[in-house]
Design a protein around this motif. Structure first.
Motif, PDB file in Angstrom:
ATOM      1  N   GLN A 125       0.809  -1.215   0.000  1.00 34.88           N
ATOM      2  CA  GLN A 125       0.000   0.000   0.000  1.00 34.88           C
ATOM      3  C   GLN A 125       0.845   1.269   0.000  1.00 34.88           C
ATOM      4  N   ARG A 126       2.009   1.201   0.605  1.00 40.27           N
ATOM      5  CA  ARG A 126       2.889   2.379   0.682  1.00 40.27           C
ATOM      6  C   ARG A 126       4.125   2.147  -0.180  1.00 40.27           C
ATOM      7  N   PRO A 127       4.637   3.201  -0.764  1.00 38.60           N
ATOM      8  CA  PRO A 127       5.855   3.060  -1.571  1.00 38.60           C
ATOM      9  C   PRO A 127       7.097   2.987  -0.681  1.00 38.60           C
ATOM     10  N   ILE A 128       8.156   2.401  -1.239  1.00 37.99           N
ATOM     11  CA  ILE A 128       9.455   2.431  -0.558  1.00 37.99           C
ATOM     12  C   ILE A 128      10.121   3.770  -0.897  1.00 37.99           C
ATOM     13  N   ARG A 129      11.336   3.979  -0.423  1.00 37.70           N
ATOM     14  CA  ARG A 129      12.019   5.266  -0.569  1.00 37.70           C
ATOM     15  C   ARG A 129      12.060   5.808  -1.991  1.00 37.70           C
ATOM     16  N   ASP A 130      12.217   4.921  -2.971  1.00 38.15           N
ATOM     17  CA  ASP A 130      12.338   5.395  -4.353  1.00 38.15           C
ATOM     18  C   ASP A 130      10.985   5.611  -5.034  1.00 38.15           C
ATOM     19  N   GLY A 131       9.904   5.454  -4.277  1.00 34.21           N
ATOM     20  CA  GLY A 131       8.579   5.711  -4.816  1.00 34.21           C
ATOM     21  C   GLY A 131       7.868   4.501  -5.400  1.00 34.21           C
TER      22      GLY A 131
END
Length: 167
Positions: A125-131
């Motif tokens: 549901q949420r992106p990691i650091r790079d989007g």
């Protein structure tokens, strides 16, 4: 739980779940029999947060972050703050070591169920650091890597604390 890296079946999910459980069981095994004082001892002068309890508590909260916050998209209610990003390691010395291990096992049991109930291709549901939005497969692989790396730390800390080696 039996500590094994050999899966009972050869499908991808079973192999990934088996390896994640194997590294989890290894982390617990590296703490077996350590004294309460030894579990909170930080034998590396340059790493005051590197205790057996601190590392296991970190592993607990790392799984929380990746499964609940990133994958499921829940609100982050972890112990860390902007001022104290490693707080999960710092507070572990104030928790009885048996409780740290029990909380880790309870969390692992919850996430075993999550892995069974979701498709490996399900997107976080949420992106990691790079989007990018990773899938459940990536989360499991990342946790295997993270836990295995910290097992090396547990091994070193345990030897320095009381001379125990192996596992």
């Amino acid at each position: 739980m039996t500590r094994t890296d050999t899966p009972p079946a050869w499908d991808e999910r079973t192999q990934l779940a088996t390896f994640l459980d194997y590294v989890r069981a290894t982390a617990r095994a590296k703490c077996e029999g350590v004294s309460p004082e030894g579990a909170v001892k930080a034998p590396l002068p340059g790493s005051p947060l590197m205790t057996l309890s601190g590392i296991v508590n970190h592993l607990r909260w790392v799984e929380y972050w990746w499964f609940q916050v990133v994958f499921l998209g829940e609100e982050d209610e972890g112990p860390w703050t902007d001022e104290d990003p490693d707080r999960e390691m710092r507070i572990a010395v104030d928790i009885p070591p048996a409780d740290v291990l029990a909380e880790y096992e309870e969390q692992c049991a919850r996430y075993r169920k999550l892995v069974v109930e979701h498709d490996l291709d399900a997107t976080a549901q949420r992106p990691i650091r790079d989007g990018r939005h990773v899938d459940l497969r990536w989360v499991i692989l990342h946790l295997i890597e993270e836990t295995a790396r910290h097992n090396g730390h547990l091994d070193i800390i345990r030897e320095l604390v009381d001379g125990e080696t192996g596992v």
